[in-house]
Write a protein that holds these residues in place. Structure first.
Motif, PDB file in Angstrom:
ATOM      1  N   VAL A  54       0.824  -1.114  -0.022  1.00  0.00           N
ATOM      2  CA  VAL A  54      -0.064   0.253  -0.142  1.00  0.00           C
ATOM      3  C   VAL A  54       1.072   1.151  -0.234  1.00  0.00           C
ATOM      4  N   GLN A  58      -2.318   8.678  -1.334  1.00  0.00           N
ATOM      5  CA  GLN A  58      -2.737   8.100  -2.384  1.00  0.00           C
ATOM      6  C   GLN A  58      -4.164   8.198  -3.013  1.00  0.00           C
ATOM      7  N   PRO A  60      -7.461   7.357  -4.568  1.00  0.00           N
ATOM      8  CA  PRO A  60      -7.922   6.270  -5.657  1.00  0.00           C
ATOM      9  C   PRO A  60      -8.581   6.807  -6.604  1.00  0.00           C
ATOM     10  N   ARG A  61      -8.627   6.268  -8.165  1.00  0.00           N
ATOM     11  CA  ARG A  61      -9.061   5.933  -9.261  1.00  0.00           C
ATOM     12  C   ARG A  61     -10.255   5.302 -10.113  1.00  0.00           C
ATOM     13  N   ASP A  64      -9.235   1.468  -8.894  1.00  0.00           N
ATOM     14  CA  ASP A  64      -7.797   1.201  -8.165  1.00  0.00           C
ATOM     15  C   ASP A  64      -8.479  -0.255  -7.184  1.00  0.00           C
ATOM     16  N   ALA A  66      -8.671   0.359  -2.796  1.00  0.00           N
ATOM     17  CA  ALA A  66      -7.969   1.636  -1.548  1.00  0.00           C
ATOM     18  C   ALA A  66      -8.212   0.310  -0.611  1.00  0.00           C
ATOM     19  N   TYR A 139     -16.442   8.197  -2.451  1.00  0.00           N
ATOM     20  CA  TYR A 139     -15.863   6.962  -3.941  1.00  0.00           C
ATOM     21  C   TYR A 139     -17.073   5.576  -3.009  1.00  0.00           C
ATOM     22  N   ILE A 164      -9.418   8.005   3.001  1.00  0.00           N
ATOM     23  CA  ILE A 164      -8.040   6.688   3.007  1.00  0.00           C
ATOM     24  C   ILE A 164      -7.143   7.616   3.632  1.00  0.00           C
ATOM     25  N   THR A 167      -3.711   3.794  -2.451  1.00  0.00           N
ATOM     26  CA  THR A 167      -3.733   3.085  -2.717  1.00  0.00           C
ATOM     27  C   THR A 167      -2.978   1.556  -3.071  1.00  0.00           C
ATOM     28  N   LYS A 169      -0.953  -2.805  -4.275  1.00  0.00           N
ATOM     29  CA  LYS A 169      -1.537  -3.513  -4.872  1.00  0.00           C
ATOM     30  C   LYS A 169      -0.811  -4.905  -4.304  1.00  0.00           C
TER      31      LYS A 169
END
Length: 172
Positions: A54, A58, A60-61, A64, A66, A139, A164, A167, A169
């Protein structure tokens, strides 16, 4: 070492100082990197992966993954404790998108993204989450998992900027 290859004392001192400066700079850069990154472990079945890298701070879009702090509702506290761990979800809707509900199907901009259940797997009543235009800085986050506790339910609702963490992966 013979005398011809030995560095003079002043050059050894300069080299030692340069090496120390490089180590200190590297340590500071590693510390700064660490402050903006984390490894999160997912303990629920709501996402396909269980380990995430993480990047904090960031925003998020759409699409993503999040991570955020969930509201401390009675339901969240019962299932996750008084201090719930961060939640990880997929961003399906961003500010300006429209969330709608038809029967038990939740859609974003007319595209189905989640199904509602009337009760949790423990029999607790689940109230539907918000519908309408997603406000600025907020969001709609969900997972494809049928038991996911996410924006489709009132206990989570729209996730806003202040919640938040960053973001992520999936790594495992």
């Amino acid at each position: 070492m013979d005398r011809a290859t030995k560095l003079p004392d002043h050059k050894r001192r300069y080299l030692s100082i340069a090496l120390l400066a490089a180590v200190l700079a590297g340590t500071q850069m590693l510390g700064a990197w660490r402050d903006g990154h984390a490894l999160f472990i997912n303990s629920s079945a709501s996402l396909a992966h269980w380990a995430f890298f993480v990047e904090s701070g960031q925003m998020p879009r759409k699409g993503d993954l999040a991570f955020f702090r969930a509201p401390q509702t009675a339901l969240v506290s019962r299932h996750f404790g008084r201090t719930a761990p961060p939640f990880g979800k997929i961003v399906y809707g961003v500010a300006g998108d429209v969330v709608s509900r038809s029967s038990n199907i939740v859609a974003v901009n007319g595209k189905p993204v989640a199904m509602l259940k009337p009760a949790s797997r423990f029999g607790e009543r689940l109230l539907p989450g918000p519908t309408g235009v997603i406000p600025d800085g907020c969001y709609f986050m969900a997972t494809p998992h049928r038991d996911g506790l996410d924006s489709r339910y009132a206990d989570i609702g729209f996730v806003c900027r202040r919640q938040i963490i960053g973001t992520g992966k999936a790594i495992l």
